[in-house]
Design an enzyme around this catalytic site. Structure first.
Site, mmCIF file in Angstrom:
data_model
loop_
_atom_site.group_PDB
_atom_site.id
_atom_site.type_symbol
_atom_site.label_atom_id
_atom_site.label_comp_id
_atom_site.label_asym_id
_atom_site.label_seq_id
_atom_site.Cartn_x
_atom_site.Cartn_y
_atom_site.Cartn_z
ATOM 1 N N PRO A 331 0.791 -1.237 0.000
ATOM 2 C CA PRO A 331 0.000 0.000 0.000
ATOM 3 C C PRO A 331 0.817 1.277 0.000
ATOM 4 C CG PRO A 331 -0.878 -1.572 1.574
ATOM 5 C CD PRO A 331 0.433 -2.122 1.116
ATOM 6 N N CYS A 405 18.503 28.538 2.696
ATOM 7 C CA CYS A 405 19.018 29.514 1.738
ATOM 8 C C CYS A 405 18.730 29.054 0.308
ATOM 9 C CB CYS A 405 20.517 29.702 1.960
ATOM 10 S SG CYS A 405 21.180 31.140 1.114
#
Length: 477
Positions: A331, A405
């Protein structure tokens, strides 16, 4: 999983701003409301407006364990796992005596998860020696572990056989020979499944579609590689051919791809049994069933998936004139994903003018792409909510971003948050249980967040938060 498209403009209620939003996103009537489909089952708002999970307040969790923090609802995780277990056992009971459900270790793994799987009767799909070791230490028997991977090392194969794994899913012809040699050295017979590339284009992101021809996984059905692998396995007495395996991708909502895949895989299964005179007792139909990250997603229930697959398997085996083999499925994220949310603390908030009367509000949190790379990597969509209190402020279209950043450091591209969301508030992002902690990094030298499992008002650390000292310990200088 279709990426969101900038499809027009919408006025955020009371904000006085025009912002560009995806077509599926709608302004909420109540910005404090939780959409049940997106959250683990014990998540609710308390009388003070703060989220509670398993009876525990997020304010207490943040105070005790810090932020960012992955918060896992143990009741929800185990209920989803056993729902798949029971649905497939029932659907395939009369066809082949039941079915086996393999949990995807790559989505999220810890020894605590291994303990739940062992107790609840699920099997484990491991794609590395590390994932396999976590399962074993958690108590999953080796016989209930499948060892995957397109480039397993000789040492990994040896370790898998020494630990008695129930199946090694071979990915290429070279691996067949290496595995046979290792099995001969150990004096064992290795149980083998062959990963077949069935040529199905799954309706999902191209990076997580795994059964079309031009990619790294498996042995081609159309090109003859799968049949060559069958012959190679049967030629080595050190190997025992259990059956065939297919996996078409991840985050899939459309059952048509599974129908085509099952038809092709079972067709090959029948040909092998007829032409080689061998009985293959198993077949793995893969999985990767979708989950709801936002209101645009409508996942199928386990019972519906299992029932439809049982009909497909019964029909195809009857048409081929072969007995129905023991079925297994994977699953994927649909077990771990919805069970967890990430808790962040808000830092700076600012509005950015986009021109033409449009603007966007940026809500910066103390994590980002180091704990959820999926938005940057897959253009994935997520939701978010103010988690620490109620708000009576109007909803404002916002973008939740991290502290890294990088301009691509986005956690939630588009969401309506209260207009007074500000520094020190807690924000929760649901649906982060799959592939977020397991793909986390130390970018900008940020320690990775911890994971806590919450149940009956108590939180237990599954994976501890990293510290700067952990990072420094790796620095040989």
């Amino acid at each position: 999983m279709a990426p969101s498209h900038e499809a027009g403009t919408l006025h955020a209620p009371g904000s006085g701003q025009t912002a560009i939003v995806p077509s599926w996103l709608r302004a909420p009537d109540d910005v404090n409301e939780l959409l049940p489909a997106l959250w683990a089952r014990t998540v609710e708002r308390g009388a003070d407006g703060a989220l509670r999970v398993g009876g525990a307040s997020v304010a207490d969790l943040a105070a005790t364990h810090g932020t960012p923090l992955f918060v896992l609802d143990e009741v929800d995780f185990r209920a989803r796992a056993t729902a798949f277990r029971d649905a497939f056992a029932d659907a395939f009971a009369d066809l082949c005596g039941g079915a086996d459900v393999y949990y995807a270790a790559k989505s999220f793994m810890a020894t605590g998860v291994g303990r739940w799987l062992a107790e609840d009767g699920l099997s484990l799909d491991a794609a590395s020696a590390g994932e396999m070791e976590l399962g074993l230490r958690g108590g999953v028997p080796g016989s209930r572990i499948a060892f995957h991977g397109n480039n397993k090392s000789r040492a990994e194969l040896r370790g898998a056989l020494e630990r008695g794994v129930g199946r090694v899913v071979v990915d290429n012809l070279t691996e067949v020979e290496v595995l046979a040699d290792v099995a001969r050295e150990l004096g064992v017979v290795a149980p083998v499944m062959i990963r077949v590339t069935v040529g199905v284009e799954a309706h999902t992101h191209s990076y997580i579609a795994t059964a079309h021809e031009d990619q790294k996984f498996g042995l081609s059905l159309a090109g003859g590689g799968a049949e060559a692998a069958v012959a190679a396995v049967l030629a080595r007495p050190e190997l025992r051919l259990l059956g065939l395996h297919s996996h078409i991708g991840s985050q899939i909502f459309d059952m048509s791809g599974f129908e085509v895949s099952a038809r092709r895989l079972l067709g090959l299964h029948a040909r092998v049994e007829r032409e080689h005179g061998v009985a293959m007792p198993e077949v793995d139909l893969g999985g990767g069933y979708g989950m709801a990250y936002t209101s645009e997603h409508e996942p199928l229930a386990p019972a519906e998936i299992a029932g439809r697959l049982a009909q497909i398997v019964e029909r195809e085996c009857r048409a081929e004139g072969v007995a129905v083999p023991r079925v297994s499925v994977e699953p994927g994220r649909s077990i771990s994903g919805p069970s967890t949310f990430t808790l962040y603390e808000v830092g700076n908030v600012k509005d950015v003018e986009l021109g033409g009367g449009a603007s966007r509000r940026y809500v910066a949190v103390d994590g980002g792409m180091s704990d959820n790379i999926r938005t940057a990597l897959y253009d994935a969509d997520y939701s978010a909510t103010l988690a620490s209190r109620h708000s009576a402020a109007p909803a404002v279209l916002s973008r939740v971003v991290g502290k890294h950043c990088e301009s691509g450091d986005v956690v939630v591209k588009d969401e309506f948050l209260p207009g007074d969301t500000g520094r020190g508030d807690l924000v929760a992002v649901p649906g982060t249980g799959a592939y977020c902690r397991s793909m986390a990094s130390n970018y900008n030298q940020l320690p990775r967040p911890g994971v806590v499992a919450v149940r009956d008002g108590a939180a237990r650390v599954l994976v501890r938060r990293e510290t700067p000292e952990d990072l420094l310990a790796l620095d040989a200088g």
